[in-house]
Design an enzyme around this catalytic site. Structure first.
Site, PDB file in Angstrom:
ATOM      1  N   GLN A  85      43.245  40.246  40.944  1.00 37.21           N
ATOM      2  CA  GLN A  85      41.870  40.578  41.341  1.00 37.21           C
ATOM      3  C   GLN A  85      41.885  41.360  42.656  1.00 37.21           C
ATOM      4  OE1 GLN A  85      39.052  39.776  39.400  1.00 37.21           O
ATOM      5  NE2 GLN A  85      38.054  41.139  40.834  1.00 37.21           N
ATOM      6  N   ASP A 127      44.444  45.852  33.052  1.00 40.11           N
ATOM      7  CA  ASP A 127      43.448  46.619  33.804  1.00 40.11           C
ATOM      8  C   ASP A 127      43.671  48.126  33.629  1.00 40.11           C
ATOM      9  OD1 ASP A 127      41.473  45.214  35.119  1.00 40.11           O
ATOM     10  OD2 ASP A 127      42.735  44.704  36.848  1.00 40.11           O
ATOM     11  N   LYS A 183      36.058  35.542  33.990  1.00 40.69           N
ATOM     12  CA  LYS A 183      37.182  35.955  33.145  1.00 40.69           C
ATOM     13  C   LYS A 183      37.790  34.740  32.451  1.00 40.69           C
ATOM     14  CE  LYS A 183      37.810  40.103  35.784  1.00 40.69           C
ATOM     15  NZ  LYS A 183      38.375  40.779  36.933  1.00 40.69           N
TER      16      LYS A 183
END
Ligand code: NAD
Length: 286
Positions: A97, A120, A53
């Site tokens: 995460q 997300d 990322k």
């Protein structure tokens, strides 16, 4: 024989578009999108995802902020960091995460991320917006899978779409996206009876099960578009999808390989979501 959907090529296109738009955003408005990635603990797979990322941020011209917290971090400490990032103007997107260590409730963390920075799209507000079709962000993996379906030129409207898997991050939102495109959608799961009968009706079949080679040739209709979301590691260390590629490829009209299919799309869509967030937070609608 199927046409192979090249996820690397489609994701490169999406990232290039984001890079060009970012360059323009910086030049015209002096705004450089920023993504904060938070990782708690030492999970090696999570570490790889976070590094990827970060690299993607650099490639498209974003600022990236990494917060690596120790395994024993408390929920309160993580919530405090999320709150700081919510209030930081340089940060447009926040990603924690998952999975987080067991002393931390991941729902509490997701709920604490400001919905505008939830790139997300896991926050209940964003999930609800997807349900009613009024959304700014889509969860990255289903959005990437949809981008791959679009790359085939196949129109979803009126097609029988079958999604195997009902998770909150893949199966359910994938089904909703197909429904928004006017597909006739069936969601299958671990309690579905006569699964092969259902999947054989699919013009578009999406597998998000998490079991290597689960979808066999007899489960697939001749000419179907087959999207394999699964990422499974075999004993020999190789990656493998949920679809038995050797059996299904000869029957499908289009198919995604693993690796090189849906996988590369997830990060590309994360970049797109972060750019969207940066524009929205600065009142830019172009
Ligand atoms: P999950 O374990 O949360 O969900 C799996 C789903 O499969 C469940 O809804 C379950 O009902 C269903 N299922 C299990 N056994 C079944 C059976 N016998 N018949 C029918 N359905 C069955 O998994 P997930 O988070 O949705 O992920 C699914 C797969 O996608 C995994 O391999 C994961 O690694 C992969 N994944 C890939 C990406 C990516 O970037 N490409 C992102 C997220 C997940």
């Amino acid at each position: 024989m199927a046409n192979i959907i090249d996820g690397k090529a489609v994701s490169a296109k999406v990232k290039e578009q984001v890079r060009i738009e970012t360059e323009a955003l910086i030049a015209k408005h002096g705004i450089q999108p920023g993504l904060a990635v938070v990782i708690v603990g030492n999970d090696p797979a999570s570490r790889v995802y976070v590094n990827n990322k970060k690299k993607a941020c650099e490639a498209v011209g974003f600022k990236s902020f990494e917060y690596a917290l120790p395994e024993e971090t408390t929920q309160e400490e993580l919530l405090e960091l999320v709150e700081t990032l919510n209030n930081d103007k340089n940060v447009n997107g926040i990603l924690v995460q998952l999975p987080v260590p067991k002393q931390i409730d991941d729902k509490a963390i997701i709920n604490a991320i400001s919905a505008e920075k939830d790139v997300d799209a896991f926050h209940p507000e964003n999930v609800g917006r997807i349900m009613i079709g009024d959304y700014s962000f889509l969860p990255c993996t289903p959005a990437g899978a949809m981008e791959l379906i679009d790359s085939t030129g196949v129109d979803v409207a009126g097609k029988n779409c079958v999604v195997i898997g009902r998770s909150n991050i893949v199966g359910k939102p994938m089904a909703m996206l197909l429904l928004h495109r006017s597909g006739t959608v069936t969601i299958c799961h671990s309690r579905t009876q006569n699964l092969a009968e259902v999947t054989r009706q699919a013009d578009i079949l999406v597998a998000a099960v998490g079991k290597a080679n689960f979808v066999t040739g007899d489960m697939v209709k001749e000419g179907a578009v087959v999207i394999d979301v699964g990422i499974n590691r075999l004993d020999n260390g190789k990656l493998c999808g949920d679809v038995n590629y050797a059996e299904v490829e000869p029957k499908a009209s289009w198919i995604t390989p693993v690796p090189g299919g849906v996988g590369p799309m997830t990060i590309a869509m994360l970049m797109r979501n972060t750019l969207t967030a940066a524009k929205a937070q600065n009142g830019i609608h172009e």
